[in-house]
Write a protein that holds these residues in place. Structure first.
Motif, PDB file in Angstrom:
ATOM      1  N   THR A 215      24.609  17.054 -35.695  1.00 59.67           N
ATOM      2  CA  THR A 215      25.094  15.777 -35.193  1.00 59.67           C
ATOM      3  C   THR A 215      26.615  15.743 -35.144  1.00 59.67           C
ATOM      4  O   THR A 215      27.296  16.704 -35.528  1.00 59.67           O
ATOM      5  N   ASN A 216      27.159  14.632 -34.675  1.00 63.46           N
ATOM      6  CA  ASN A 216      28.587  14.381 -34.616  1.00 63.46           C
ATOM      7  C   ASN A 216      28.784  12.896 -34.914  1.00 63.46           C
ATOM      8  O   ASN A 216      28.087  12.055 -34.335  1.00 63.46           O
ATOM      9  N   ILE A 217      29.743  12.577 -35.788  1.00 64.10           N
ATOM     10  CA  ILE A 217      29.913  11.221 -36.297  1.00 64.10           C
ATOM     11  C   ILE A 217      31.234  10.647 -35.823  1.00 64.10           C
ATOM     12  O   ILE A 217      32.282  11.306 -35.881  1.00 64.10           O
ATOM     13  N   SER A 218      31.216   9.388 -35.377  1.00 68.13           N
ATOM     14  CA  SER A 218      32.447   8.712 -34.953  1.00 68.13           C
ATOM     15  C   SER A 218      33.412   8.554 -36.116  1.00 68.13           C
ATOM     16  O   SER A 218      33.030   8.107 -37.204  1.00 68.13           O
ATOM     17  N   VAL A 219      34.699   8.883 -35.846  1.00 70.63           N
ATOM     18  CA  VAL A 219      35.714   8.782 -36.891  1.00 70.63           C
ATOM     19  C   VAL A 219      36.878   7.881 -36.488  1.00 70.63           C
ATOM     20  O   VAL A 219      37.916   7.876 -37.131  1.00 70.63           O
ATOM     21  N   GLY A 220      36.724   7.124 -35.392  1.00 72.37           N
ATOM     22  CA  GLY A 220      37.686   6.084 -35.086  1.00 72.37           C
ATOM     23  C   GLY A 220      38.851   6.462 -34.204  1.00 72.37           C
ATOM     24  O   GLY A 220      39.861   5.765 -34.198  1.00 72.37           O
ATOM     25  N   LEU A 236      38.902   5.236 -40.590  1.00 73.68           N
ATOM     26  CA  LEU A 236      38.821   6.554 -41.219  1.00 73.68           C
ATOM     27  C   LEU A 236      38.770   6.432 -42.739  1.00 73.68           C
ATOM     28  O   LEU A 236      37.936   7.075 -43.398  1.00 73.68           O
ATOM     29  N   ILE A 237      39.622   5.598 -43.301  1.00 70.94           N
ATOM     30  CA  ILE A 237      39.636   5.417 -44.753  1.00 70.94           C
ATOM     31  C   ILE A 237      38.349   4.752 -45.229  1.00 70.94           C
ATOM     32  O   ILE A 237      37.769   5.146 -46.249  1.00 70.94           O
ATOM     33  N   ALA A 238      37.866   3.756 -44.473  1.00 72.29           N
ATOM     34  CA  ALA A 238      36.612   3.088 -44.846  1.00 72.29           C
ATOM     35  C   ALA A 238      35.446   4.059 -44.829  1.00 72.29           C
ATOM     36  O   ALA A 238      34.586   4.037 -45.723  1.00 72.29           O
ATOM     37  N   GLY A 272      30.551  -0.753 -29.889  1.00 76.61           N
ATOM     38  CA  GLY A 272      31.419  -1.397 -30.861  1.00 76.61           C
ATOM     39  C   GLY A 272      31.387  -0.745 -32.227  1.00 76.61           C
ATOM     40  O   GLY A 272      30.705   0.234 -32.424  1.00 76.61           O
ATOM     41  N   GLY A 273      32.106  -1.285 -33.229  1.00 73.95           N
ATOM     42  CA  GLY A 273      32.200  -0.593 -34.491  1.00 73.95           C
ATOM     43  C   GLY A 273      32.498  -1.467 -35.687  1.00 73.95           C
ATOM     44  O   GLY A 273      32.334  -2.665 -35.649  1.00 73.95           O
ATOM     45  N   PHE A 274      32.923  -0.801 -36.775  1.00 79.65           N
ATOM     46  CA  PHE A 274      33.212  -1.467 -38.038  1.00 79.65           C
ATOM     47  C   PHE A 274      34.054  -2.715 -37.850  1.00 79.65           C
ATOM     48  O   PHE A 274      33.841  -3.718 -38.483  1.00 79.65           O
TER      49      PHE A 274
END
Length: 346
Positions: A215-220, A236-238, A272-274
């Motif tokens: 897989t590949n994970i979103s990092v912002g 990224l920090i979260a 959308g995101g965090f």
């Protein structure tokens, strides 16, 4: 702006390095940030470090950036978003969040003793050279690996299930990863991570025939490979804070790597995101028939970039969009490099 935290200072220091593959600046970056943690080179020039006894997860990023030249660049940080400084845009072709963000995340997980086989890949931007060579030259390396998880994705929400139109991770795995992050958040909060079948490719794609869940994970980050590239530092920090306390035993391993599945891959690109932000083509893979490997390599290396774009204009446009490149951003890049006259026919 408030005084920088140690996390922010380290992130800014890492992002200042322009690191085309094989350059002295790339080596300097490795010696400053990776060698002290214990990373060593494998025979394929990837940087590898194992944490824990017999870990079954491979964590992935890549050391090179797509910068046109090496050196140190200056940055602009407003306390939330990291971009190139105005002066840097005169000399630098991108921020390099792809994949400095993933490297920072992995180094933090190592410091927190999160179990895993950590691989910072060689020459991903040149065609996944280090990962492809590792998969071909030492498939035994993956015999105990259940999941290969890259941190090399735009946006805030993606748990990639398909790369280049082929399934590389199961929906059950993606849902379990999202649930694991939600559990780490606690208090019934939701991260908005979700299964996403629109991946282009990264190094974990090279392992899809060997490892069940890739897989590949979103990092912002956004608009990678361009001067408009940005990194949301808070995301990224979260994400680091969640991963260092996540219960990895909750990940579901369901995909059979021997089964080739081209279903999905809808190529809808952003979600959308965090933080409330809104936001490939089907080549025959070489492992399906080992005799095809040479022909596959020829397709990847022969001819020019211009020839390939002329042959597959729709595919090229889709890939640019998957990297966060809008029409307006592309026009800005053309204007910056060639002047407004180059846009007269558009």
């Amino acid at each position: 702006m408030a005084k920088l935290t140690q996390d922010e200072r380290t992130i800014l220091a890492m992002f200042s390095y322009m690191r085309p593959s094989g350059t002295p600046t790339e080596t300097a970056f490795i010696e400053r940030f990776l060698t002290p943690l214990g990373f060593t080179r494998d025979p394929f020039e990837n940087l590898v470090l194992t944490v824990g006894d017999n870990p079954r997860i491979l964590w992935s990023s890549h050391v090179d950036t797509v910068h046109g030249k090496e050196g140190i660049q200056t940055l602009n940080y407003d306390g939330e978003t990291l971009t190139l400084s105005k002066a840097a845009k005169l000399n630098s072709s991108c921020l390099g969040a792809d994949d400095t963000a993933g490297i920072w995340l992995m180094t933090e997980m190592i410091k927190a003793n999160v179990p895993g086989v950590y691989v910072v890949h060689h020459a991903e931007e040149s065609g996944c050279i280090g990962s492809r060579d590792l998969a071909k030259g030492n498939p035994e390396f993956f015999k105990d690996i259940d999941a290969a998880i890259a941190f090399d994705r735009i946006g805030y929400t993606s748990v990639i299930t398909h790369q280049m139109g082929m399934r590389t991770a199961s929906d059950r795995f993606a849902l379990s990863f999202a649930a694991m992050i939600d559990d780490a958040l606690g208090n019934g909060e939701k991260s908005k991570y979700e299964a996403d079948d629109t991946g282009s490719y990264t190094d974990t794609n090279e392992y899809a025939h060997l490892v069940p869940e890739c897989t590949n994970i979103s990092v912002g980050y956004h608009s990678q490979h361009t001067r408009s590239e940005s990194q949301h530092v808070g995301h990224l920090i979260a994400l680091r804070n969640l991963l260092v306390r996540a219960d990895l035993s909750k990940l579901v391993i369901a995909r059979d790597p021997a089964v080739v599945d081209y279903a999905g891959g809808s190529r809808g690109f952003y979600r959308g995101g965090f933080y409330g932000h809104s936001s490939a083509w089907d080549l025959e893979e070489p492992w399906e028939n080992p005799s095809n490997y040479t022909a596959f390599q020829d397709r990847r290396t022969s001819g020019s970039m211009e020839d390939l774009v002329r042959a597959y204009p729709d595919v090229a446009a889709n890939i640019l969009a998957s990297y966060g490149m809008s029409r307006n951003t592309l026009m800005d890049e053309i204007s910056d490099m060639y002047g407004d006259a180059a846009l007269e026919a558009v």
